[in-house]
Design a protein around this motif. Structure first.
Motif, mmCIF file in Angstrom:
data_model
loop_
_atom_site.group_PDB
_atom_site.id
_atom_site.type_symbol
_atom_site.label_atom_id
_atom_site.label_comp_id
_atom_site.label_asym_id
_atom_site.label_seq_id
_atom_site.Cartn_x
_atom_site.Cartn_y
_atom_site.Cartn_z
ATOM 1 N N LEU A 72 62.714 25.414 30.996
ATOM 2 C CA LEU A 72 61.421 25.740 30.413
ATOM 3 C C LEU A 72 61.313 25.313 28.955
ATOM 4 C CD1 LEU A 72 60.903 29.337 31.888
ATOM 5 C CD2 LEU A 72 59.922 27.178 32.718
ATOM 6 N N LEU A 73 62.432 24.923 28.372
ATOM 7 C CA LEU A 73 62.443 24.579 26.952
ATOM 8 C C LEU A 73 62.110 23.109 26.689
ATOM 9 C CD1 LEU A 73 65.710 26.464 25.903
ATOM 10 C CD2 LEU A 73 63.356 27.230 25.564
ATOM 11 N N GLU A 74 62.076 22.302 27.740
ATOM 12 C CA GLU A 74 61.899 20.856 27.550
ATOM 13 C C GLU A 74 60.611 20.522 26.814
ATOM 14 O OE1 GLU A 74 62.300 18.773 31.198
ATOM 15 O OE2 GLU A 74 64.315 19.537 31.635
ATOM 16 N N ASP A 75 59.544 21.220 27.131
ATOM 17 C CA ASP A 75 58.263 20.920 26.487
ATOM 18 C C ASP A 75 58.239 21.342 25.012
ATOM 19 O OD1 ASP A 75 57.198 19.830 28.793
ATOM 20 O OD2 ASP A 75 56.462 21.769 29.505
ATOM 21 N N PHE A 76 59.163 22.210 24.638
ATOM 22 C CA PHE A 76 59.203 22.691 23.252
ATOM 23 C C PHE A 76 60.157 21.884 22.373
ATOM 24 C CE2 PHE A 76 57.862 26.340 25.716
ATOM 25 C CZ PHE A 76 56.890 26.928 24.928
ATOM 26 N N SER A 77 60.950 21.019 22.975
ATOM 27 C CA SER A 77 62.093 20.456 22.265
ATOM 28 C C SER A 77 61.730 19.446 21.186
ATOM 29 C CB SER A 77 63.043 19.783 23.271
ATOM 30 O OG SER A 77 62.368 18.768 23.988
ATOM 31 N N LYS A 78 60.471 19.066 21.077
ATOM 32 C CA LYS A 78 60.064 18.155 20.010
ATOM 33 C C LYS A 78 59.800 18.951 18.735
ATOM 34 C CE LYS A 78 56.870 14.434 18.815
ATOM 35 N NZ LYS A 78 55.702 13.630 19.221
ATOM 36 N N GLY A 79 60.770 18.930 17.856
ATOM 37 C CA GLY A 79 60.627 19.631 16.587
ATOM 38 C C GLY A 79 61.195 21.019 16.583
ATOM 39 N N VAL A 80 61.270 21.683 17.730
ATOM 40 C CA VAL A 80 61.788 23.045 17.791
ATOM 41 C C VAL A 80 63.230 23.009 18.255
ATOM 42 C CG1 VAL A 80 61.508 25.303 18.874
ATOM 43 C CG2 VAL A 80 59.493 23.941 18.298
ATOM 44 N N ILE A 81 64.094 23.744 17.595
ATOM 45 C CA ILE A 81 65.485 23.843 18.022
ATOM 46 C C ILE A 81 65.531 24.730 19.248
ATOM 47 C CG2 ILE A 81 67.814 24.533 17.338
ATOM 48 C CD1 ILE A 81 66.952 24.182 14.432
ATOM 49 N N VAL A 82 66.058 24.200 20.349
ATOM 50 C CA VAL A 82 66.064 24.961 21.590
ATOM 51 C C VAL A 82 67.484 25.152 22.076
ATOM 52 C CG1 VAL A 82 63.770 24.187 22.282
ATOM 53 C CG2 VAL A 82 65.759 22.846 22.961
ATOM 54 N N GLN A 134 55.015 36.245 20.850
ATOM 55 C CA GLN A 134 53.825 36.836 21.456
ATOM 56 C C GLN A 134 52.906 35.771 22.047
ATOM 57 O OE1 GLN A 134 51.569 39.277 18.723
ATOM 58 N NE2 GLN A 134 49.706 39.143 19.952
ATOM 59 N N HIS A 135 52.689 34.670 21.310
ATOM 60 C CA HIS A 135 51.807 33.611 21.796
ATOM 61 C C HIS A 135 52.426 32.881 22.982
ATOM 62 C CE1 HIS A 135 48.331 33.252 18.989
ATOM 63 N NE2 HIS A 135 49.097 34.059 18.279
ATOM 64 N N ILE A 136 53.733 32.679 22.979
ATOM 65 C CA ILE A 136 54.391 32.019 24.109
ATOM 66 C C ILE A 136 54.231 32.841 25.385
ATOM 67 C CG2 ILE A 136 56.650 31.375 25.054
ATOM 68 C CD1 ILE A 136 57.462 30.512 22.247
ATOM 69 N N ILE A 137 54.385 34.157 25.250
ATOM 70 C CA ILE A 137 54.249 35.040 26.413
ATOM 71 C C ILE A 137 52.793 35.091 26.879
ATOM 72 C CG2 ILE A 137 54.427 37.435 27.188
ATOM 73 C CD1 ILE A 137 56.826 37.738 25.290
ATOM 74 N N GLU A 138 51.864 35.222 25.911
ATOM 75 C CA GLU A 138 50.444 35.327 26.275
ATOM 76 C C GLU A 138 49.938 34.064 26.967
ATOM 77 O OE1 GLU A 138 48.439 36.228 22.662
ATOM 78 O OE2 GLU A 138 48.948 38.373 22.711
ATOM 79 N N ILE A 142 56.695 31.052 28.693
ATOM 80 C CA ILE A 142 58.028 31.613 28.936
ATOM 81 C C ILE A 142 57.882 33.129 28.929
ATOM 82 C CG2 ILE A 142 60.399 31.835 28.066
ATOM 83 C CD1 ILE A 142 60.104 29.117 26.769
ATOM 84 N N THR A 143 58.588 33.791 29.843
ATOM 85 C CA THR A 143 58.457 35.254 29.926
ATOM 86 C C THR A 143 59.438 35.986 29.001
ATOM 87 O OG1 THR A 143 60.005 35.302 31.797
ATOM 88 C CG2 THR A 143 57.636 35.160 32.300
ATOM 89 N N ASP A 144 60.541 35.337 28.658
ATOM 90 C CA ASP A 144 61.548 36.029 27.834
ATOM 91 C C ASP A 144 61.982 35.173 26.632
ATOM 92 O OD1 ASP A 144 62.771 34.080 29.335
ATOM 93 O OD2 ASP A 144 64.607 35.253 29.690
ATOM 94 N N PRO A 145 61.032 34.734 25.806
ATOM 95 C CA PRO A 145 61.417 33.899 24.662
ATOM 96 C C PRO A 145 62.117 34.716 23.574
ATOM 97 C CG PRO A 145 59.106 34.456 24.502
ATOM 98 C CD PRO A 145 59.583 35.025 25.815
ATOM 99 N N GLU A 146 63.060 34.085 22.912
ATOM 100 C CA GLU A 146 63.690 34.658 21.728
ATOM 101 C C GLU A 146 63.584 33.621 20.613
ATOM 102 O OE1 GLU A 146 67.623 36.055 22.353
ATOM 103 O OE2 GLU A 146 67.086 37.346 24.055
ATOM 104 N N VAL A 147 62.871 33.969 19.568
ATOM 105 C CA VAL A 147 62.562 33.029 18.498
ATOM 106 C C VAL A 147 63.218 33.486 17.191
ATOM 107 C CG1 VAL A 147 60.724 31.985 17.103
ATOM 108 C CG2 VAL A 147 60.394 32.342 19.568
#
Length: 276
Positions: A72-82, A134-138, A142-147
């Motif tokens: 689920l992290l693939e779409d976030f991996s541009k710029g965000v450390i995953v 909160q925005h990721i869940i809404e 992702i249902t269980d993000p940790e940022v």
């Protein structure tokens, strides 16, 4: 001639004494926190100041996102450390080679992949992380993000009468003016510990705080805990101004030259006296 020489040497000695005393400072003016042993500080005091840094325009932050399902992290991996929540390191970032920091724009916003624009100015890094989660869940991403959010460019500039003036990078979000000045090698002997000025940008305005480091009530100052982009100026005392003046330089050189001349004359007269 001997009498004249003695008068000249006495005159030069007085000048040297006056020049040397220009750097003398009362110990009362250089001791830190002088009332800290008084009754008011005989017991532990509650820390009332707000020391957490809050995000401002031009701040740069990095965002780290983890969850239980690495796919689920693939779409976030541009710029965000995953990375995976299991503790293993994801290789998505190394594959894409595009881990960047995000800059808070002039409106106080950042734009994250998949999440979009978020207003973060005025938030702590922890509050910013909670907002992203909160925005990721809404958005059902992702249902269980940790940022985790980290401020990257936090720094304070120190100028004036310190031993090593410069720009200090803040390694944590809880730094006092004492921590920053200590990293500059402490206030120089020619600096006013009771007249330290801190300049801070707040809500589009620049404010000045006066700090007296010889008084224990400096702990209560709203500027005791520094914020990113603060500027600290330590005012030099009069001896610094005298020593850096052209007159002082001239007099020091003149005294040295006269001293050398008198020493040579004395040696000549002593040699003549021995011969006679």
């Amino acid at each position: 001639m001997h009498i004249i020489m003695k008068k000249v040497l006495s005159f030069l000695s007085i000048i040297l004494l006056l020049l040397s005393t220009t750097g003398c400072v009362s110990t009362k003016k250089i001791r830190y926190f002088q009332e800290s042993d008084d009754a008011v500080y005989s017991q532990a005091q509650r820390i009332a100041q707000q020391y957490e840094m809050r995000l401002k325009s031009a701040d740069q932050v990095t965002v780290k996102l983890t969850c239980s399902d690495e796919k689920l992290l693939e779409d976030f991996s541009k710029g965000v450390i995953v990375g995976s929540a299991s503790g293993g390191n994801s290789n998505l970032n190394s594959q894409l080679g595009n881990i960047n920091s995000f800059t808070v724009d002039t409106q106080g916003d950042i734009i994250l992949p998949m999440v979009g624009k978020l207003h973060v100015a005025g938030l702590t890094t922890e509050e910013c992380a909670k907002l992203i989660e909160q925005h990721i869940i809404e958005q059902g991403l992702i249902t269980d993000p940790e940022v985790t959010v980290r401020l990257q460019n936090a720094r304070v500039t120190v100028i004036g009468a310190v031993r090593s003036p410069g720009v200090i990078s803040l390694t944590s979000e809880r730094n006092t003016v004492v921590d920053v000045i200590a990293q500059c090698g402490d206030v120089d002997d020619t600096g006013h510990r009771y007249n330290i000025r801190l300049y801070r940008e707040e809500n589009g305005m620049r404010k000045k705080y006066d700090l007296d480091m010889t008084k224990a009530d400096v702990f209560e100052s709203p500027a005791f805990y520094v914020q990113q982009n603060d500027m600290i100026y330590v005012e030099p005392n009069k001896s610094k101004n005298v020593r850096s003046s052209a007159f002082y330089t001239f007099m020091s050189a003149a005294v040295s030259i006269f001293g050398a001349i008198m020493s040579a004359i004395s040696l000549v007269f002593l040699t003549k006296s021995d011969r006679t």
